[in-house]
Design an enzyme around this catalytic site. Structure first.
Site, PDB file in Angstrom:
ATOM      1  N   LEU A 135      41.939  42.646  47.325  1.00  0.00           N
ATOM      2  CA  LEU A 135      41.718  42.314  47.641  1.00  0.00           C
ATOM      3  C   LEU A 135      41.972  41.541  48.911  1.00  0.00           C
ATOM      4  O   LEU A 135      41.749  41.221  49.782  1.00  0.00           O
ATOM      5  CB  LEU A 135      39.875  41.882  47.284  1.00  0.00           C
TER       6      LEU A 135
ATOM      7  N   ARG B  22      28.637  33.017  32.049  1.00  0.00           N
ATOM      8  CA  ARG B  22      29.678  34.287  30.910  1.00  0.00           C
ATOM      9  C   ARG B  22      30.148  32.993  30.211  1.00  0.00           C
ATOM     10  O   ARG B  22      29.343  33.356  29.352  1.00  0.00           O
ATOM     11  CB  ARG B  22      30.816  34.641  31.582  1.00  0.00           C
TER      12      ARG B  22
ATOM     13  N   ARG C  43      33.913  30.944  36.491  1.00  0.00           N
ATOM     14  CA  ARG C  43      34.178  31.756  37.518  1.00  0.00           C
ATOM     15  C   ARG C  43      32.622  32.317  37.394  1.00  0.00           C
ATOM     16  O   ARG C  43      31.805  32.740  36.722  1.00  0.00           O
ATOM     17  CB  ARG C  43      35.165  32.691  38.117  1.00  0.00           C
TER      18      ARG C  43
HETATM   19  C1  LIG Z   1      36.354  45.302  35.128  1.00  0.00           C
HETATM   20  C2  LIG Z   1      36.534  43.714  36.180  1.00  0.00           C
HETATM   21  C3  LIG Z   1      35.164  43.878  36.628  1.00  0.00           C
HETATM   22  C4  LIG Z   1      35.068  43.003  37.153  1.00  0.00           C
HETATM   23  N1  LIG Z   1      33.871  42.959  38.464  1.00  0.00           N
HETATM   24  C5  LIG Z   1      33.991  41.612  39.295  1.00  0.00           C
HETATM   25  C6  LIG Z   1      32.574  42.239  40.164  1.00  0.00           C
HETATM   26  O1  LIG Z   1      31.734  42.833  40.056  1.00  0.00           O
HETATM   27  N2  LIG Z   1      32.868  40.660  41.026  1.00  0.00           N
HETATM   28  C7  LIG Z   1      33.613  40.181  41.518  1.00  0.00           C
HETATM   29  O2  LIG Z   1      33.611  39.019  42.152  1.00  0.00           O
HETATM   30  N3  LIG Z   1      34.932  40.360  40.907  1.00  0.00           N
HETATM   31  C8  LIG Z   1      34.951  41.191  39.827  1.00  0.00           C
HETATM   32  N4  LIG Z   1      35.972  41.004  39.004  1.00  0.00           N
HETATM   33  C9  LIG Z   1      36.814  40.010  39.013  1.00  0.00           C
HETATM   34  C10 LIG Z   1      37.939  41.070  39.783  1.00  0.00           C
HETATM   35  O3  LIG Z   1      37.816  42.347  40.261  1.00  0.00           O
HETATM   36  C11 LIG Z   1      39.069  40.210  40.511  1.00  0.00           C
HETATM   37  O4  LIG Z   1      39.033  38.659  40.309  1.00  0.00           O
HETATM   38  C12 LIG Z   1      39.506  40.573  42.291  1.00  0.00           C
HETATM   39  O5  LIG Z   1      39.773  42.230  42.322  1.00  0.00           O
HETATM   40  C13 LIG Z   1      41.217  40.051  42.047  1.00  0.00           C
HETATM   41  O6  LIG Z   1      42.177  41.130  43.398  1.00  0.00           O
HETATM   42  P1  LIG Z   1      43.565  40.293  44.221  1.00  0.00           P
HETATM   43  O7  LIG Z   1      42.785  40.640  45.595  1.00  0.00           O
HETATM   44  O8  LIG Z   1      43.585  39.500  43.779  1.00  0.00           O
HETATM   45  O9  LIG Z   1      44.198  41.545  43.084  1.00  0.00           O
HETATM   46  P2  LIG Z   1      44.015  41.992  42.355  1.00  0.00           P
HETATM   47  O10 LIG Z   1      43.422  43.766  42.609  1.00  0.00           O
HETATM   48  O11 LIG Z   1      44.431  42.072  40.598  1.00  0.00           O
HETATM   49  O12 LIG Z   1      45.561  42.980  42.788  1.00  0.00           O
HETATM   50  C14 LIG Z   1      46.855  42.476  42.738  1.00  0.00           C
HETATM   51  C15 LIG Z   1      48.262  43.467  43.554  1.00  0.00           C
HETATM   52  O13 LIG Z   1      48.774  43.126  43.312  1.00  0.00           O
HETATM   53  C16 LIG Z   1      49.768  43.354  42.877  1.00  0.00           C
HETATM   54  N5  LIG Z   1      50.804  42.817  42.086  1.00  0.00           N
HETATM   55  C17 LIG Z   1      51.194  42.736  40.519  1.00  0.00           C
HETATM   56  N6  LIG Z   1      52.089  42.129  39.995  1.00  0.00           N
HETATM   57  C18 LIG Z   1      52.668  42.891  41.121  1.00  0.00           C
HETATM   58  C19 LIG Z   1      54.463  42.151  41.171  1.00  0.00           C
HETATM   59  N7  LIG Z   1      55.608  42.615  40.280  1.00  0.00           N
HETATM   60  N8  LIG Z   1      54.849  42.910  42.287  1.00  0.00           N
HETATM   61  C20 LIG Z   1      54.273  44.295  43.040  1.00  0.00           C
HETATM   62  N9  LIG Z   1      53.081  43.564  42.931  1.00  0.00           N
HETATM   63  C21 LIG Z   1      52.329  43.408  42.090  1.00  0.00           C
HETATM   64  C22 LIG Z   1      49.262  45.136  42.288  1.00  0.00           C
HETATM   65  O14 LIG Z   1      49.792  46.462  42.769  1.00  0.00           O
HETATM   66  C23 LIG Z   1      48.300  44.756  43.344  1.00  0.00           C
HETATM   67  O15 LIG Z   1      47.980  45.824  44.142  1.00  0.00           O
HETATM   68  C24 LIG Z   1      35.870  41.870  38.329  1.00  0.00           C
HETATM   69  C25 LIG Z   1      37.358  42.587  36.599  1.00  0.00           C
HETATM   70  C26 LIG Z   1      37.364  43.148  36.090  1.00  0.00           C
HETATM   71  C27 LIG Z   1      38.482  43.319  35.254  1.00  0.00           C
END
Ligand SMILES: Cc1cc2nc3c(=O)[nH]c(=O)nc-3n(C[C@H](O)[C@H](O)[C@H](O)COP(=O)(O)OP(=O)(O)OC[C@H]3O[C@@H](n4cnc5c(N)ncnc54)[C@H](O)[C@@H]3O)c2cc1C
Ligand code: FES
Lengths: 637, 247
Positions: A43, A330, A435
């Protein structure tokens, strides 16, 4: 190092608006001269890449999956918070701000949290306009539900697939910019180092995971949006590829790592079933709206759940926290479950589980109504456990889920390395020590859609950038380091697999730095990790070569970083001599077994600074001040 | 439980590829299909042999990364289930299982069970979006959407882009994938303005990517882990006819 938060002053409701007005703008015609590297397409990363592309910047976007659409955000089930007050139940930006500061046990910055709450409403508007199919009422307006830690209904959702739908919205917006020629996507590219040249982040070094090619990418700023590192514990609800590598590389180049000890352990996950297990599955917290949590009153009660009469059940959350009941936050619900299981009242194999029972909701609402709300979740539970949640209570147990810690960033989301910005779960910013549910999606999208477009522009417009290209010596150094490390991993040719090390590390972390930590457990951990790391570098076996797709090599690189990062986490947990949110030190608890904070000594962010391979890292401190939400006791009674 | 696995091994796109046989021993019936493969891979790695490459990430049936043909069926024998959500108790002890990658011209092979599905990204790039820049949106409740439409849109939007529909189709058609996105966006008032352009561009890109034609066999729907309905394909056909008429 002095950590300057750069938070604005003045009335809290006006801070972001005033700050935006005073920020420098990049001349629209000049935006196309800047190249922005965005690592991660969750996201945070996808929303940032799309928005920056729309503004005219050249964006290079990276992810390790085969398509940006598969980032881990896709797995979020429950929902996203926003202070819309559509339900007229007394919500407001101020209340969301208040709940988040309190929920995080006064360990986040007021300015950041208020901004997040303020922006939350724009996120829902943006996503609805993109066609995100949010749940609706018969009148066609948006539906809401309540989530753990809140007494108002402010959570927007798309069945049990909220993360998927929000991510697809952001991914589609980003794909639109690919067609517009503003975003270039590099899938199956893993970032293995950050390049800092002349004091600023100017690029990255990646490995093409198909060809094995090591590549250099130069830009004017680097955005790390690489998500959380819960897989430090091996078993977690995170996707298998989630890692700490990108932020750990940045740490080694001078970006401070903040509060790594704050780990969120989610109360409603399917319990562990065996040692082959590769991950734990979350049962969305939304289930706690209708499910009641209980254990048998007598330890060792072996009767089937349905045969235990009400009088012999302990609905311990309702008993201990009458106001919030099953919706207690939580950290609190997880610790309460552990307490019951430790006392021998746990259920299921090994006594590591508690019941989540829908009997009463089924009676009151009927199965159809529950299916409408949770169909996929009940199916998933049935499929995994072979048990029917409509006929007998689900069994749940806490599991590592989210990491509040991450790279330290200022109000601009910039780390302590100029030009290196950190968004989403990868930064430490808004959730303090714990959180609240449905707040991570909100934060990721706030960072990417609405904050970085302003603060990045300000950075570019107010600093001078000598031209740096990929031939700069810093790129060569980084590339050599990356290549050297890969060769080294392949050359060990020992006896143990990567997974065996990862599992061992995970178990160590879980037992010594999990739901309960003590000075003793952490001191032990600080001895055990270096020993394990030493064995890793002597006895690992990674087959194959670095010249093609090699999944064992990918995993080895990530575990090597976890083996270093775990030590820092333990150190942080040891130094924080108080209990708060996702950090429970057994020595610091109230008579009722709740967290006992020490605001006199620990009302601050701890941000660790790397000092060299065999040097102790330095613990820098950013004091936190609370003017609006007075420091208080976090009670959910 | 014990299994014999016939697995397609192919080092890269240029390699010829061949089946190799492995034994999966002492597998718990509660283990998932991918966990069974983890066990096999760990044994291979411990012997210094290269593990079987397969795509996966969430292991919750939502990211769409995993997927392989298991004894001739996309994602294996269980309906509405991704490979990662398939549990070994669904198989017979002693069974022989054949594991192959998705086979389709538009999905070139990368290694072993891993294929390149970037054609799906290109189809979305062609029009699978609503053109609204960040900051342009009106209040979310300013435009009510009838609940039934919203539900239908959500049914279509549930597609995880795994490619099983293509792999299951004897023509390797991507109609289910394309129709799911076209339906999702056409069913919502927000998506109305671009309906014509979107449909034409996405279909054109699909054809160019080398996917086959749809001959209404329905294998895609039967194998789709998210039960995306072929009524979406009917809708795409209507949308396409309408678009042709209007353009
Ligand atoms: C099962 C589950 C359910 C959840 N439900 C909720 C919910 O209902 N409501 C809520 O608010 N939150 C929820 N969360 C938390 C939330 O989903 C995450 O905190 C959030 O989506 C993280 O988004 P992000 O964009 O920071 O990272 P991510 O979506 O984890 O994206 C990480 C990105 O980085 C890339 N990446 C990582 N390392 C590297 C690297 N070394 N080189 C290149 N690319 C890399 C990956 O390819 C990916 O594209 C949930 C989490 C889980 C595990
Ligand atoms: S691994 Fe994500 S759907 Fe199977």
């Amino acid at each position: 190092m002095e950590l300057k938060s750069n938070c604005p002053g003045g009335p809290i409701e006006k801070r972001w608006e005033d700050y935006k007005f005073h920020m420098k703008l990049v001349n629209p015609a000049n935006k196309r001269k800047y190249t922005i590297i965005v690592v991660g397409t969750g996201l945070a990363g996808a929303s940032a890449a799309a928005t920056l592309g729309e503004l005219g910047y050249n964006v290079l976007s990276f992810c390790y999956q085969d398509s940006p659409r598969r980032a881990h955000s896709i797995a979020a089930q429950g929902g996203i918070n926003a202070a819309k007050n559509y339900q007229n139940d007394g919500d407001s930006a101020y209340r969301l701000f208040y709940d988040t500061v309190k929920g995080g046990e006064w360990r986040a910055r007021e300015s950041n949290v208020y901004r997040l709450a303020e922006i939350s409403v724009n996120i829902i508007d943006q996503c609805a306009a993109q066609g995100v199919p949010f749940a609706r009422e018969y009148g066609g307006l948006l539906a809401n539900r309540s989530f753990g830690g809140a007494l108002v209904s402010r959570t927007f959702y798309a069945r049990g697939q909220t993360g998927q739908q929000l991510l697809l919205g952001a991914y589609q917006a980003m794909m639109r910019q690919v067609t517009a020629g503003k975003v270039k996507v590099f899938s199956r590219h893993e970032m293995l180092d950050l390049v800092v040249a002349d004091g600023a982040a100017r690029g990255i070094v990646t490995r093409d995971m198909v060809s094995g090619k090591i590549e250099r990418f130069a830009g004017d700023a680097v955005l790390l949006c690489t998500g959380g590192y819960g897989n430090l514990y091996y078993l977690s609800t995170n996707a298998k590829g989630c890692n700490v590598t990108s932020i750990w590389r940045a740490y080694k180049h001078g970006a401070c790592m903040a509060n790594p000890c704050y780990t969120q352990i989610h109360p409603t996950c399917i319990p562990v079933s065996g040692d082959y297990q590769s991950k734990l599955t979350l049962m969305s917290e939304s289930l706690r709206n209708d499910g009641r949590v209980w254990v048998p009153k007598t330890a060792g009660d072996k009767r089937a759940a349905n045969e235990i009469p009400d009088a012999e059940r302990d609905y311990y959350l309702e008993r201990k926290y009458p106001t919030y009941g099953n919706l207690a936050p939580r950290d609190i619900a997880s610790r309460a479950a552990k307490e019951q299981c430790d006392a021998g009242r746990g259920v299921g194999p090994g006594g590591k589980g508690v019941y989540l029972d829908f009997r009463d909701a089924l009676k009151a609402q009927g199965q159809k109504k529950l299916e409408e709300k949770y169909k996929e979740l009940f199916e998933m539970y049935h499929n995994i456990t072979n048990e029917d949640g409509y006929k007998q209570p689900m069994r749940i147990y806490p599991a590592v889920h989210y990491t509040m810690g991450g790279l330290w960033v200022d109000y601009n989301l910039m780390s302590s390395v100029p030009g290196c910005f950190v968004l989403g779960e990868a930064n430490f910013s808004d959730h303090g020590a714990n959180r609240l549910g449905a707040s991570a999606l909100m934060q990721g999208l706030a960072d990417g859609y609405f904050i970085i477009p302003y603060t990045l522009g300000h950075y570019l417009a107010s600093s001078k950038h000598p031209k740096v290209d990929a031939n700069h010596a810093a790129f060569k150094d980084a590339e050599d380091a990356v290549t050297g490390k890969l060769k080294k991993l392949l050359a060990i040719k020992g006896k143990r697999t990567v997974d065996s090390f990862h599992k061992e590390l995970g178990l160590l972390m879980w037992e010594h730095c999990g739901m309960a930590r003590t000075e003793k457990s952490l001191t032990e951990l600080l001895q055990k990790i270096p020993a394990l790391r030493e064995e890793f570098w002597k006895n690992l076996n990674v087959p194959g070569s670095d010249a093609d797709l090699n999944q064992a090599l990918e995993r080895a690189g990530r575990v090597a970083d976890f083996l270093e990062f775990g030590e820092l986490t333990a150190r942080d947990a040891l130094e924080r001599k108080e209990s708060c949110g996702g950090h429970f030190r057994v020595e610091y608890q109230t008579e009722e077994g709740e967290c006992k904070r020490d605001d006199d000594n620990f009302c601050h962010v701890a941000a660790w600074e790397y000092k060299g391979e065999d040097q102790k890292p330095v613990r820098n401190v950013e004091p936190l001040e609370f003017k609006y939400v007075e420091l208080g006791v976090r009670s959910y009674k | 439980m014990n299994f014999t696995l016939n697995v397609w091994r192919q080092k890269n796109a240029n390699d010829q590829g061949r089946f190799e046989t492995y034994q999966a021993k002492n597998i718990s019936p509660e283990a998932s299909f991918l966990e069974m493969l983890d066990v096999v891979n760990n044994e291979l790695e411990a012997e210094g042999k290269e593990p079987i490459a397969f795509d996966h990430d969430c292991r919750e049936g939502i990211c769409g990364a995993c997927g392989m043909m298991i004894s001739g069926r996309a994602h294996g024998p269980r309906a509405a289930t991704t490979t990662c959500q398939l549990y070994m108790r669904n198989f017979q002890d002693g069974e022989t299982l054949t594991l192959e990658p998705w086979r389709a011209k538009a999905f070139p092979l990368v290694r072993d069970l891993v294929v390149d599905r970037s054609a799906f990204d290109r189809i979305i790039q062609a029009g699978g979006f609503i053109s609204v820049n960040t900051g342009n949106a009106a209040d979310a409740n300013a435009l009510p959407v009838p609940k039934d439409n919203a539900e239908l849109a959500m049914d279509a939007a549930a597609c995880i882009g795994c490619g099983a529909c293509v792999a299951a189709c004897k023509n390797a058609s991507a109609m289910l994938f394309v129709s799911a996105k076209v339906s999702h966006l056409a069913l919502l008032p927000q998506g109305d303005a671009e309906r014509v352009r979107r449909t034409l561009n996405m279909v054109k890109t699909m054809d160019e990517a080398g996917f086959g034609n749809c001959s209404n066999t329905g294998a895609c729907e039967a194998e789709c882990p998210k039960s995306i309905s072929i009524s979406n394909i009917a809708r795409l056909n209507r949308e396409y006819a309408r678009a042709k008429l209007l353009s």
